[in-house]
Design an enzyme around this catalytic site. Structure first.
Site, short mmCIF file in Angstrom:
data_model
loop_
_atom_site.label_atom_id
_atom_site.label_comp_id
_atom_site.label_asym_id
_atom_site.label_seq_id
_atom_site.Cartn_x
_atom_site.Cartn_y
_atom_site.Cartn_z
CG ASP A 1 -1.96 -1.12 1.17
OD1 ASP A 1 -2.06 -1.78 0.11
OD2 ASP A 1 -2.63 -1.36 2.18
CG ASP B 1 -3.20 -4.60 -3.04
OD1 ASP B 1 -3.13 -5.27 -4.10
OD2 ASP B 1 -3.87 -4.96 -2.06
#
Length: 345
Positions: free
Chosen positions: A173, A194
């Protein structure tokens, strides 16, 4: 009976006045910089921390204020609040000017850098969250000494945000590209899981394919990561990530993306894919009930990872006219907001 009381009239007038003020503020007084503030860790300027310089900018600022950050490692969490638009953060280069922090409570609270206001520009800065990283220069740790956690380097909420020659460094992230229209020009983004995620309407551009726009930091060769997790939530949602040029390289297998929400949209155009890209390329994830609602496309991409013969069957084939909808002008700059920014060198 009167429709509104005197108090209610006052509140409505105040509300619409505030809307007008905020709308006026986002014009930022044209392309000129009204004030320059310098940050220097050595005490040779007005401020020694970036946050203190931001705090000095008045609320509802309506003129461009440049905060020039001298080279150094600034170990601090930095926030540009909603009520402070028209701010330029200018480092001297992403290799010499770094804002870094080590934290991981949640994607909404742990970011090293948070920008909530419209009309924000940043150039020549590295934003880093070192929590999951090994061999950081101020908090060294073994890669396996702590569990991997979401640890965000930057989260961008404000509309009309421009990042030029910046780096975003993390593992999971890394860049929370949350909401609004954003343009990332010649930036470097590092991670594995991600590491570009959110619901924003963003355009990522690198004009030369040899530049590493996205760098995958692989740790487990048997567990591929994900470059993107885009969160478009409906068919009329304007959000999506468009990647123009650049490359995806690294040392671990990676999928191009997975659907954070059902209408996830990610497009790669003329991007170089190293051999680390998985053959299937994409994962339905939260769109598994109907993956056809996603828009995942690869147009004129090159490199050993660009072979699309084994891609998932629900990737899209965009026509020339459809691809034109995802050009820089059509996708994020229809109202010309980018043309009104000060010149960034």
């Amino acid at each position: 009976m009167e429709m509104f009381s005197g108090t209610m009239r006052f509140l409505l007038i105040l509300f619409f006045s505030c809307l007008f003020c905020h709308g006026k503020a986002t014009d930022c007084g044209g392309k000129s910089v009204a004030q320059t503030i310098v940050v220097d860790q050595q005490g040779k300027a007005a401020f020694t921390t970036v946050q203190a310089a931001i705090d000095s900018v008045k609320s509802n600022n309506d003129q461009w204020v440049k905060i020039h950050i001298k080279p150094g490692l600034y170990i601090e969490r930095v926030t540009i609040p909603y009520e402070k638009p028209c701010i330029i953060l200018e480092g001297e280069s992403s290799s010499t000017t770094t804002i870094s922090y080590s934290d991981h409570p949640s994607i909404n609270n742990n970011a090293t850098f948070t920008s909530s206001s419209s009309n924000v520009v940043a150039s020549g800065i590295t934003f880093k969250n070192s929590y999951n990283l090994a061999n950081t220069i101020y908090e060294p740790k073994d890669v396996g000494s702590e569990p991997i956690e979401p640890a965000t380097a930057a989260r961008i909420y404000g509309d009309k945000s421009f990042f030029y020659n910046c780096s975003f460094v993390g593992y999971q992230d890394t860049l929370f590209d949350a909401y609004g229209r954003h343009y990332y020009k010649d930036c470097y983004i590092e991670g594995e899981i991600d590491f570009i995620f959110g619901s924003a309407q963003s355009y990522y551009e690198v004009n030369y394919t040899n530049n590493c726009l996205m760098d995958v930091v692989g740790r487990d060769p048997n567990l591929p990561g994900f470059v993107t997790a885009q969160g478009r939530s409906s068919s009329d949602d304007a959000g999506g990530f468009v990647f123009e040029g650049g490359s995806i390289r690294g040392n671990g297998k990676v999928n191009l993306g997975r659907a954070w929400r059902a209408y996830s949209r990610v497009i790669f155009h003329q991007t170089y894919f190293d051999s680390i890209i998985t053959p299937e390329g994409w994962v339905a994830w939260n769109a598994s009930d109907n993956a056809s609602t996603t828009t995942y496309a690869e147009i004129d991409c090159k490199g050993p990872g660009a072979d699309s013969s084994k891609r998932v069957p629900w990737t899209k084939k965009l026509s020339y006219s459809e691809m034109n909808d995802f050009s820089f002008t059509s996708f994020i700059n229809k109202d010309g907001w980018f043309d009104n920014l000060p010149t960034i060198s």
